[in-house]
Design a protein around this motif. Structure first.
Motif, PDB file in Angstrom:
ATOM      1  N   MET A   1      10.363  12.677 -19.644  1.00 28.78           N
ATOM      2  CA  MET A   1       9.778  11.898 -20.729  1.00 28.78           C
ATOM      3  C   MET A   1       9.523  12.825 -21.917  1.00 28.78           C
ATOM      4  SD  MET A   1       6.280   9.736 -20.682  1.00 28.78           S
ATOM      5  CE  MET A   1       5.186  10.160 -22.003  1.00 28.78           C
ATOM      6  N   SER A   2       9.957  12.409 -23.077  1.00 29.27           N
ATOM      7  CA  SER A   2       9.730  13.189 -24.288  1.00 29.27           C
ATOM      8  C   SER A   2       8.404  12.771 -24.926  1.00 29.27           C
ATOM      9  CB  SER A   2      10.875  12.979 -25.276  1.00 29.27           C
ATOM     10  OG  SER A   2      10.918  11.630 -25.675  1.00 29.27           O
ATOM     11  N   PHE A   3       7.897  13.658 -25.754  1.00 34.97           N
ATOM     12  CA  PHE A   3       6.633  13.381 -26.439  1.00 34.97           C
ATOM     13  C   PHE A   3       6.869  12.333 -27.521  1.00 34.97           C
ATOM     14  CE2 PHE A   3       3.056  14.321 -29.246  1.00 34.97           C
ATOM     15  CZ  PHE A   3       2.029  14.327 -28.315  1.00 34.97           C
ATOM     16  N   PRO A   4       5.990  11.334 -27.624  1.00 37.93           N
ATOM     17  CA  PRO A   4       6.163  10.281 -28.635  1.00 37.93           C
ATOM     18  C   PRO A   4       6.145  10.841 -30.059  1.00 37.93           C
ATOM     19  CG  PRO A   4       4.490   9.658 -27.036  1.00 37.93           C
ATOM     20  CD  PRO A   4       4.823  11.094 -26.778  1.00 37.93           C
ATOM     21  N   SER A   5       6.944  10.229 -30.902  1.00 39.27           N
ATOM     22  CA  SER A   5       6.982  10.625 -32.311  1.00 39.27           C
ATOM     23  C   SER A   5       5.708  10.153 -33.017  1.00 39.27           C
ATOM     24  CB  SER A   5       8.198  10.008 -33.000  1.00 39.27           C
ATOM     25  OG  SER A   5       8.020   8.605 -33.119  1.00 39.27           O
ATOM     26  N   LYS A   6       5.554  10.575 -34.246  1.00 38.57           N
ATOM     27  CA  LYS A   6       4.383  10.186 -35.040  1.00 38.57           C
ATOM     28  C   LYS A   6       4.290   8.663 -35.156  1.00 38.57           C
ATOM     29  CE  LYS A   6       2.181  10.983 -39.502  1.00 38.57           C
ATOM     30  NZ  LYS A   6       2.263  11.668 -40.794  1.00 38.57           N
ATOM     31  N   VAL A   7       5.406   8.020 -35.394  1.00 37.19           N
ATOM     32  CA  VAL A   7       5.428   6.557 -35.536  1.00 37.19           C
ATOM     33  C   VAL A   7       5.051   5.890 -34.210  1.00 37.19           C
ATOM     34  CG1 VAL A   7       6.937   4.577 -35.971  1.00 37.19           C
ATOM     35  CG2 VAL A   7       7.093   6.607 -37.419  1.00 37.19           C
ATOM     36  N   GLU A   8       5.594   6.411 -33.103  1.00 40.59           N
ATOM     37  CA  GLU A   8       5.290   5.840 -31.785  1.00 40.59           C
ATOM     38  C   GLU A   8       3.815   6.032 -31.428  1.00 40.59           C
ATOM     39  OE1 GLU A   8       9.598   6.420 -29.549  1.00 40.59           O
ATOM     40  OE2 GLU A   8       8.228   8.133 -29.709  1.00 40.59           O
ATOM     41  N   ARG A   9       3.266   7.185 -31.772  1.00 44.56           N
ATOM     42  CA  ARG A   9       1.837   7.429 -31.518  1.00 44.56           C
ATOM     43  C   ARG A   9       0.982   6.465 -32.334  1.00 44.56           C
ATOM     44  NH1 ARG A   9       3.537  12.806 -32.239  1.00 44.56           N
ATOM     45  NH2 ARG A   9       2.385  12.955 -34.204  1.00 44.56           N
ATOM     46  N   ALA A  10       1.343   6.263 -33.585  1.00 49.02           N
ATOM     47  CA  ALA A  10       0.586   5.348 -34.450  1.00 49.02           C
ATOM     48  C   ALA A  10       0.615   3.922 -33.892  1.00 49.02           C
ATOM     49  CB  ALA A  10       1.131   5.385 -35.870  1.00 49.02           C
ATOM     50  N   LYS A  11       1.779   3.498 -33.390  1.00 47.89           N
ATOM     51  CA  LYS A  11       1.884   2.162 -32.779  1.00 47.89           C
ATOM     52  C   LYS A  11       0.979   2.063 -31.563  1.00 47.89           C
ATOM     53  CE  LYS A  11       6.503   0.426 -33.837  1.00 47.89           C
ATOM     54  NZ  LYS A  11       7.806   0.089 -33.256  1.00 47.89           N
ATOM     55  N   PRO A  44       2.290   5.497 -23.471  1.00 48.31           N
ATOM     56  CA  PRO A  44       2.657   6.060 -22.170  1.00 48.31           C
ATOM     57  C   PRO A  44       1.557   5.770 -21.140  1.00 48.31           C
ATOM     58  CG  PRO A  44       2.991   7.675 -23.914  1.00 48.31           C
ATOM     59  CD  PRO A  44       2.261   6.516 -24.525  1.00 48.31           C
ATOM     60  N   ALA A  45       1.950   5.570 -19.891  1.00 46.65           N
ATOM     61  CA  ALA A  45       0.996   5.202 -18.838  1.00 46.65           C
ATOM     62  C   ALA A  45      -0.157   6.198 -18.719  1.00 46.65           C
ATOM     63  CB  ALA A  45       1.718   5.065 -17.505  1.00 46.65           C
ATOM     64  N   LEU A  46       0.142   7.493 -18.841  1.00 44.58           N
ATOM     65  CA  LEU A  46      -0.929   8.491 -18.750  1.00 44.58           C
ATOM     66  C   LEU A  46      -1.914   8.352 -19.907  1.00 44.58           C
ATOM     67  CD1 LEU A  46       0.959  11.683 -17.552  1.00 44.58           C
ATOM     68  CD2 LEU A  46      -0.694  10.303 -16.281  1.00 44.58           C
ATOM     69  N   TRP A  47      -1.426   7.980 -21.066  1.00 48.36           N
ATOM     70  CA  TRP A  47      -2.311   7.770 -22.218  1.00 48.36           C
ATOM     71  C   TRP A  47      -3.211   6.565 -21.988  1.00 48.36           C
ATOM     72  CZ3 TRP A  47       0.029   8.852 -27.667  1.00 48.36           C
ATOM     73  CH2 TRP A  47       0.613  10.124 -27.679  1.00 48.36           C
ATOM     74  N   VAL A  48      -2.633   5.495 -21.440  1.00 44.76           N
ATOM     75  CA  VAL A  48      -3.419   4.291 -21.163  1.00 44.76           C
ATOM     76  C   VAL A  48      -4.562   4.652 -20.210  1.00 44.76           C
ATOM     77  CG1 VAL A  48      -3.377   2.012 -20.072  1.00 44.76           C
ATOM     78  CG2 VAL A  48      -1.526   2.688 -21.610  1.00 44.76           C
ATOM     79  N   LYS A  49      -4.227   5.387 -19.162  1.00 46.80           N
ATOM     80  CA  LYS A  49      -5.248   5.806 -18.190  1.00 46.80           C
ATOM     81  C   LYS A  49      -6.324   6.642 -18.882  1.00 46.80           C
ATOM     82  CE  LYS A  49      -5.702   8.144 -13.763  1.00 46.80           C
ATOM     83  NZ  LYS A  49      -4.998   8.788 -12.647  1.00 46.80           N
TER      84      LYS A  49
END
Length: 78
Positions: A1-11, A44-49
């Protein structure tokens, strides 16, 4: 899994905030399900947790403060 981009993090953060706002407005988990689904879809699932645990901790801390709890570190300064 790659690290989310700035746009993906903002979403992700945006959908998390919408879900939390729904809960803060006093709605039930069932009423906020559409927001939860989007939150889980874009984060990402880990972020949700992590965010869920963070929210629980913040609510716990807020409740303690309402009851007049002062952390030991702050007691020493008083």
């Amino acid at each position: 899994m790659s690290f989310p981009s700035k746009v993906e993090r903002a979403k992700c953060w945006s959908h998390r905030d919408e879900y939390w706002k729904c809960l803060d407005d006093g709605k039930t988990e069932a009423e906020c399900k559409q927001f939860r689904d989007q939150y889980e879809k874009f984060c990402p699932a880990l972020w949700v947790k992590h965010f869920d645990r963070k929210r629980e901790y913040m609510k716990f801390k807020e409740q303690l403060e309402k009851e007049g709890y002062v952390p030991a570190e702050q007691n020493e300064k008083l």
